[in-house]
Design a protein around this motif. Structure first.
Motif, short mmCIF file in Angstrom:
data_model
loop_
_atom_site.label_atom_id
_atom_site.label_comp_id
_atom_site.label_asym_id
_atom_site.label_seq_id
_atom_site.Cartn_x
_atom_site.Cartn_y
_atom_site.Cartn_z
N VAL A 22 -0.92 -1.88 4.38
CA VAL A 22 -1.35 -0.57 4.86
C VAL A 22 -1.99 -0.68 6.24
CG1 VAL A 22 -2.91 1.37 4.43
CG2 VAL A 22 -1.63 0.36 2.53
N LEU A 23 -2.89 -1.66 6.42
CA LEU A 23 -3.56 -1.82 7.71
C LEU A 23 -2.59 -2.13 8.84
CD1 LEU A 23 -6.76 -3.83 6.69
CD2 LEU A 23 -6.67 -1.47 7.47
N ASN A 24 -1.55 -2.87 8.51
CA ASN A 24 -0.58 -3.25 9.53
C ASN A 24 0.65 -2.36 9.55
OD1 ASN A 24 -1.61 -5.85 10.86
ND2 ASN A 24 -1.91 -6.27 8.69
N ARG A 25 0.56 -1.25 8.77
CA ARG A 25 1.59 -0.21 8.78
C ARG A 25 2.97 -0.76 8.46
NH1 ARG A 25 -1.76 0.00 13.19
NH2 ARG A 25 -3.21 1.74 13.23
N ARG A 26 2.99 -1.67 7.48
CA ARG A 26 4.28 -2.23 7.07
C ARG A 26 4.80 -1.48 5.84
NH1 ARG A 26 1.77 -7.33 8.33
NH2 ARG A 26 1.31 -7.69 6.16
N PRO A 27 6.10 -1.48 5.63
CA PRO A 27 6.67 -0.78 4.47
C PRO A 27 6.39 -1.54 3.18
CG PRO A 27 8.38 -1.94 5.68
CD PRO A 27 7.14 -2.08 6.50
N GLY A 28 6.89 -0.97 2.08
CA GLY A 28 6.75 -1.63 0.79
C GLY A 28 5.55 -1.16 -0.02
N VAL A 29 4.93 -0.06 0.39
CA VAL A 29 3.79 0.49 -0.34
C VAL A 29 4.11 1.92 -0.73
CG1 VAL A 29 1.31 0.99 -0.30
CG2 VAL A 29 2.21 -0.94 1.02
N LYS A 30 3.94 2.25 -2.01
CA LYS A 30 4.19 3.61 -2.47
C LYS A 30 3.25 4.59 -1.77
CE LYS A 30 5.78 2.27 -7.10
NZ LYS A 30 5.49 2.37 -8.55
N ALA A 31 3.73 5.80 -1.59
CA ALA A 31 2.95 6.82 -0.88
C ALA A 31 1.60 7.05 -1.56
CB ALA A 31 3.72 8.12 -0.79
N ALA A 32 1.58 7.11 -2.89
CA ALA A 32 0.34 7.36 -3.62
C ALA A 32 -0.63 6.19 -3.44
CB ALA A 32 0.63 7.58 -5.10
N THR A 33 -0.09 4.97 -3.45
CA THR A 33 -0.94 3.79 -3.26
C THR A 33 -1.48 3.75 -1.84
OG1 THR A 33 0.39 2.58 -4.87
CG2 THR A 33 -1.03 1.28 -3.42
N ARG A 34 -0.61 4.04 -0.86
CA ARG A 34 -1.06 4.07 0.53
C ARG A 34 -2.19 5.09 0.71
NH1 ARG A 34 1.23 2.16 5.11
NH2 ARG A 34 3.14 1.63 3.96
#
Length: 355
Positions: A22-34
């Motif tokens: 999240v901090l490095n704005r990389r993919p692979g994280v669900k919207a709700a988790t982000r």
């Protein structure tokens, strides 16, 4: 103690790897988790260590800050925070330059923005004046591909990339809510002191203040514009107070607080029931302690400068901004909750009835 990524992970209930994504704005994280991680960042007040984050980067970012000149205490504090960032430049891999222009001078500000367009830095941060020539210069900068962040005082959203400042309408409503409580029931007459209504932050604060005060039926007097000149502010407020003993409150939208304080000291036989100002400076701190000002709404200049730099870096890299990290909070200070002054190890001793 400064919050860490471990605190974010614990608060959001996720792994350190997820926080890193999240901090490095990389993919692979669900919207709700982000969203949960970004909420945790906001709740615990985390600010990223820019030196560590940029250690592996070879790029040096050239940024220009354009600030108003003069003796406005808050602006000089803002300039000090910019100069602190300049001292960290080598570690943070930025090259920051600073230009000052006369306050509330649209032509000078537009000229500085046009000069920036020619120099083509990686980004520009500016304390804005809302005027047609400034908006036109900002749009020329935008068309040239240079990200623009407005700092403290905004421009229309289509003219800039981001605003690093507080929600000024909310600040005005907060001041109005405090004013209603301080002056109590009944119809009161409230004076308003501004630097200039040519800046959006003062207009938005007044909009929020009027909305909150209107709910109680109080009369808001015409705005006194002092152009951030303490002598003019003292003259305007002093004349008002000497002409009328029916002023229930005074709301200072921005600078000129030294003049306001001097005018209040010059009328020892009469004091409005409430005086509310913006920005905790050495002058407003002393006025709070002396009981001349009842409340100060403050914004963290250091957070705003760091936010502007982070946002400009993100724009230069073409990556998303973490909105929760860049949200500037509104602090409310009364005489009873003043933080220690810089260099103060503990609260100074005072007798219970000391002014």
């Amino acid at each position: 103690m400064r919050p860490t990524v471990h605190d974010i992970a614990a608060a959001a209930g996720v792994s350190l790897a997820t926080v890193d994504r999240v901090l490095n704005r990389r993919p692979g994280v669900k919207a709700a988790t982000r969203a949960r991680v970004e909420a945790a960042i906001s709740d615990i007040g985390y600010e990223r260590d820019m030196a560590a984050a940029n250690l592996a980067k070879g790029r040096v970012y050239s940024f220009l800050f354009i600030l108003p000149s003069g003796d406005n205490s808050f602006m000089r504090g803002l300039e000090a925070r910019v100069r602190e960032a300049m001292q960290r430049a080598a570690v943070d891999r930025v090259a920051i330059s600073l230009v000052t222009v006369p306050p509330f001078d649209p032509a000078a500000l537009a000229e500085a923005l046009d000069a920036a367009e020619q120099a083509r830095p990686a980004g520009v941060a500016v304390v804005a004046v809302d005027a047609p020539e400034v908006e036109a210069a900002a749009l020329r900068l935008k068309d040239a591909g240079v990200p623009l962040v407005t700092l403290v005082s905004d421009l229309p959203a289509h003219c800039r990339s981001h605003f690093a400042g507080i929600d000024n309408i909310a600040a005005g409503r907060t001041a109005g809510g405090l004013m209603r409580r301080f002056i109590g029931p009944g119809r009161g007459r409230v004076a308003v002191l501004a630097g200039s209504m040519r800046v959006i932050d003062h207009r938005e604060r007044l909009e929020g203040f009027r909305a909150a005060m209107g709910e109680a039926g109080h009369e808001i007097l015409p705005v006194l514009e002092a152009q951030d000149d303490p002598a003019e502010a003292e003259r305007l407020v002093g004349a008002l107070l000497s002409q009328s003993r029916e002023i229930s409150g005074i709301y200072s939208l921005g600078a000129g607080n030294r003049g306001l304080i001097a005018a209040l000291r010059g009328q020892p036989s009469f004091r409005p029931r409430a005086v509310i100002a913006h920005e905790l400076t050495a002058h407003t701190r002393l006025a709070l302690e002396a009981g001349l000002i009842d409340a100060v709404l403050n914004q963290d200049a250091g957070h705003e400068v760091r936010s502007a730099i982070r946002v400009l870096k993100a724009r230069a890299d073409g990556v998303a901004v973490i909105e929760a990290q860049e949200r500037i909070r509104i602090d409310i200070f009364l005489k009873d909750n003043l933080p220690f002054a810089e260099g103060e190890a503990e609260a100074p001793a005072r007798s219970p009835d000391a002014a």
